[in-house]
Design an enzyme around this catalytic site. Structure first.
Site, PDB file in Angstrom:
ATOM      1  N   ASP A   1      49.802  23.432  48.417  1.00  0.00           N
ATOM      2  CA  ASP A   1      49.939  24.696  47.690  1.00  0.00           C
ATOM      3  C   ASP A   1      49.981  24.404  46.199  1.00  0.00           C
ATOM      4  OD1 ASP A   1      50.545  27.658  47.841  1.00  0.00           O
ATOM      5  OD2 ASP A   1      51.133  27.043  49.854  1.00  0.00           O
TER       6      ASP A   1
ATOM      7  N   ASP B   1      48.167  29.671  44.665  1.00  0.00           N
ATOM      8  CA  ASP B   1      49.074  30.814  44.750  1.00  0.00           C
ATOM      9  C   ASP B   1      48.745  31.844  43.664  1.00  0.00           C
ATOM     10  OD1 ASP B   1      51.516  31.997  45.899  1.00  0.00           O
ATOM     11  OD2 ASP B   1      52.420  31.568  43.951  1.00  0.00           O
TER      12      ASP B   1
ATOM     13  N   GLU C   1      44.573  32.716  46.382  1.00  0.00           N
ATOM     14  CA  GLU C   1      45.219  33.942  46.846  1.00  0.00           C
ATOM     15  C   GLU C   1      44.962  35.029  45.800  1.00  0.00           C
ATOM     16  OE1 GLU C   1      49.679  35.395  48.245  1.00  0.00           O
ATOM     17  OE2 GLU C   1      49.464  34.124  46.465  1.00  0.00           O
TER      18      GLU C   1
ATOM     19  N   HIS D   1      52.406  32.883  55.773  1.00  0.00           N
ATOM     20  CA  HIS D   1      53.851  32.844  55.534  1.00  0.00           C
ATOM     21  C   HIS D   1      54.397  34.126  54.916  1.00  0.00           C
ATOM     22  CE1 HIS D   1      51.876  31.776  51.817  1.00  0.00           C
ATOM     23  NE2 HIS D   1      52.975  32.111  51.164  1.00  0.00           N
ATOM     24  N   ASP D   2      53.532  34.985  54.405  1.00  0.00           N
ATOM     25  CA  ASP D   2      53.954  36.225  53.756  1.00  0.00           C
ATOM     26  C   ASP D   2      53.786  37.453  54.642  1.00  0.00           C
ATOM     27  OD1 ASP D   2      54.797  35.179  51.332  1.00  0.00           O
ATOM     28  OD2 ASP D   2      52.818  35.306  50.416  1.00  0.00           O
TER      29      ASP D   2
END
Length: 571
Positions: free
Chosen positions: A101, A208, A270, A343-344
């Site tokens: 990440d 991210d 993202e 994960h979100d």
């Protein structure tokens, strides 16, 4: 369409690991790198070619590692640098890749850069973060520089009395935004967050909030207030003022030119939401920015902006989302991603399938897998998705939830709606559908205490259905979701031209029960029909010609009908 000389990452199947909840090797209740290493054979057998490790960096863990205090160190509860070096080696020994990440919109307020920045107005790193002077109302009350709201609720600005200024923090107050307008800061990011890890041999990054580095300001550097969307709230979503900003593509091109172009690596950004034209700016091969991106049309279907104000959706909404998430790449030099969990987001089988009975849970989890393996782009699977892990039990109270986004929202709600049990119940029902914690409960490896995740006390309670839903119970069961995933991944690779690279056309857009579409590549075609309802539906193929059944989630397909949540993939 031709697929000659395309890069390795297009055909990859990526598996996302959320380290805190994946596998604990030492009994402290928190997943770790050695736990990950112990499962690499399992991932290889599943058909995974790329492991994506969510933030493993040193961090105070206010936002589960997305608040980084040192890009070049490992969070001590996950392990150390020797463990990371071993992970890189062990992944590569299995001919798999490892991506990390990349969190570079913000750091932790405990990062050495920010400590320097906040120390004085004249510190050399002052301009590495975004500082602004307060505003004052007619009564002399100090106010933030703008009305922007944090994504985690409240103001997006935090006051620092040391220098009598506010710093921008679009997420938590402990996550100050870096100032990408400062070239010295950008170069430090490239060196510490990217190049350090590329030199260690990692194979790329998930980037991210890749659309948020460039904030819109006027010619004098002043930020404007956001439009009033919620009249009863003081702070408003910043929206386009902080997303897809004026220099965002310049920054990504610079990062590609200076760093990522020097290595044989993949980058997936993202981005969230954007127009087709904007999407092509990010991931068109000719633009030289990122290889692909995550758009959230599918995972966010049913709510608009506020995930805890869940509106519900129908199958047409879902089809629209699938189209929006993939259409920009068709007929262009861009590339797309295929995912339905991360994960979100809450668990896909709970959101888009049916968990009311064991049979429907099994069939609908497989149905969603059939949809995913048929769509064009790089496939992403989130830990536990391959065994049909579900949302947390509905009888759990808010006390069992750990995530900062949910807890901040609940606290704000309680202030705004004191002693309102009806409103509390409605919000709790929405939390049970969409909260991030649903994806963050520990992976269920077997039916031993704590689902085999840890021998100690888990940092977060394990979902109570672990005795029924776990890897051990499925790994040798030919009818299990896990076995189905394994076969699906093999078929996707066997017919990669059709499923990974083919064109996509929906056949029954108006149908509220069935999702039927064609995948085509040159002279090859596949016909996919998926029953997204809990009823038996009359079925007549919508295509001419001979059909060969390639894949289905039922033992014996019945001519002329589709049973609840039945799916079929024909060649």
């Amino acid at each position: 369409m031709t697929i000659k000389n395309y890069p390795w990452w297009k055909d990859s199947t990526v598996y996302q690991i959320w380290p805190a909840s994946y596998k604990d090797s030492n009994g402290d209740g928190i997943g770790d790198i050695q736990g990950i290493i112990s499962t690499l054979d399992y991932l290889e057998d599943l058909g995974i070619s790329v492991v994506w490790l969510s933030p493993h960096y040193d961090s105070p863990q206010d936002d589960m590692g997305y608040d980084i205090s040192d890009y070049e160190s490992v969070y001590h509860k996950y392990g150390n640098m020797d463990d990371m070096n071993q992970l890189i080696d062990e992944v590569h020994k299995r001919d798999m890749k490892l991506i990390l990440d990349l969190v570079i919109n913000h750091t932790s307020d405990q990062h050495a850069w920010f400590k320097e920045s906040k120390s004085s107005l004249t510190n050399p790193k002052r301009d590495w973060y975004i500082w602004r002077k307060p505003q004052y109302d007619s009564k002399g009350n100090r106010k933030p520089p703008t009305n922007w709201s944090s994504i985690f609720s409240g103001s997006a600005w935090n006051y620092d009395p040391t220098t009598d200024e506010y710093y921008l923090c679009l997420f938590a107050k402990s996550q100050p935004d870096l100032n990408w307008e400062n070239e010295e800061c950008r170069n430090a990011i490239y060196k510490s967050a990217l190049e350090f890890w590329f030199k260690k041999g990692i194979d790329g990054f998930r980037i991210d909030v890749a659309s948020m580095y460039s904030k819109a300001s006027n010619s004098k550097g002043k930020f404007e207030d956001a439009p009033i969307i919620y009249p009863n709230q003081e702070f408003q979503p910043a929206g386009e003022l902080t997303t897809n900003g004026p220099r965002i593509h310049e920054f990504h091109k610079e990062m590609f030119k200076k760093i990522t172009s020097k290595y044989d690596v993949m980058t997936v950004g993202e981005v969230g939401f954007c127009s087709k034209q904007e999407a092509l700016k990010y991931v068109s091969h000719a633009e030289k920015e990122m290889n692909m991106m995550f758009l959230f049309n599918v995972v966010c279907v049913g709510y608009d902006g506020d995930k805890f104000d869940f509106k519900g959706f129908n199958l047409k909404n879902f089809k629209d989302a699938v189209i929006s998430q993939s259409d920009f790449a068709q007929g262009t030099d861009a590339w797309s991603t295929v995912f339905i969990e991360n994960h979100d987001q809450a668990r896909s089988v709970s959101r888009f399938g049916n968990t009311s009975t064991d049979e429907l849970w099994n069939k609908s989890a497989k149905l969603l897998n059939m949809l995913e393996i048929s769509l064009t782009g790089t496939l992403y699977i989130y830990q536990g998705q391959e065994i049909g892990m579900t949302n947390l039990p509905k009888n759990w109270s808010i006390d069992e939830y750990k995530d900062i986004e949910t807890l901040n929202y609940w606290a704000k709600h309680k202030i705004e709606h004191p002693n309102d049990s009806e409103s509390d119940l409605k919000l709790m029902q929405n939390i049970q559908i969409t909260a991030r914690d649903h994806a963050r409960s520990p992976v269920q490896w077997d039916d031993s205490p704590n689902g085999g995740f840890t021998s100690g006390k888990p940092w977060m309670k394990v979902n109570e259905n672990f005795t029924k839903i776990n890897v051990k119970s499925q790994i040798n069961d030919s009818n299990s979701i896990l076995s189905f995933y394994k076969k699906s991944i093999q078929l996707r690779q066997l017919y990669k031209k059709l499923f990974i690279h083919g064109d996509f056309k929906i056949l029954d857009y108006e149908n509220e029960d069935l999702f039927s579409f064609i995948k085509s590549f040159e002279d090859s075609k596949s016909y996919i029909v998926l029953n997204f309802s809990n009823k038996t539906i009359p079925f007549k193929p919508l295509v001419d010609g001979e059909l060969e059944l390639l894949h289905t989630n039922v033992d014996t397909p019945e001519p002329g009908v589709l049973s609840p949540y039945e799916g079929r993939i024909y060649i």
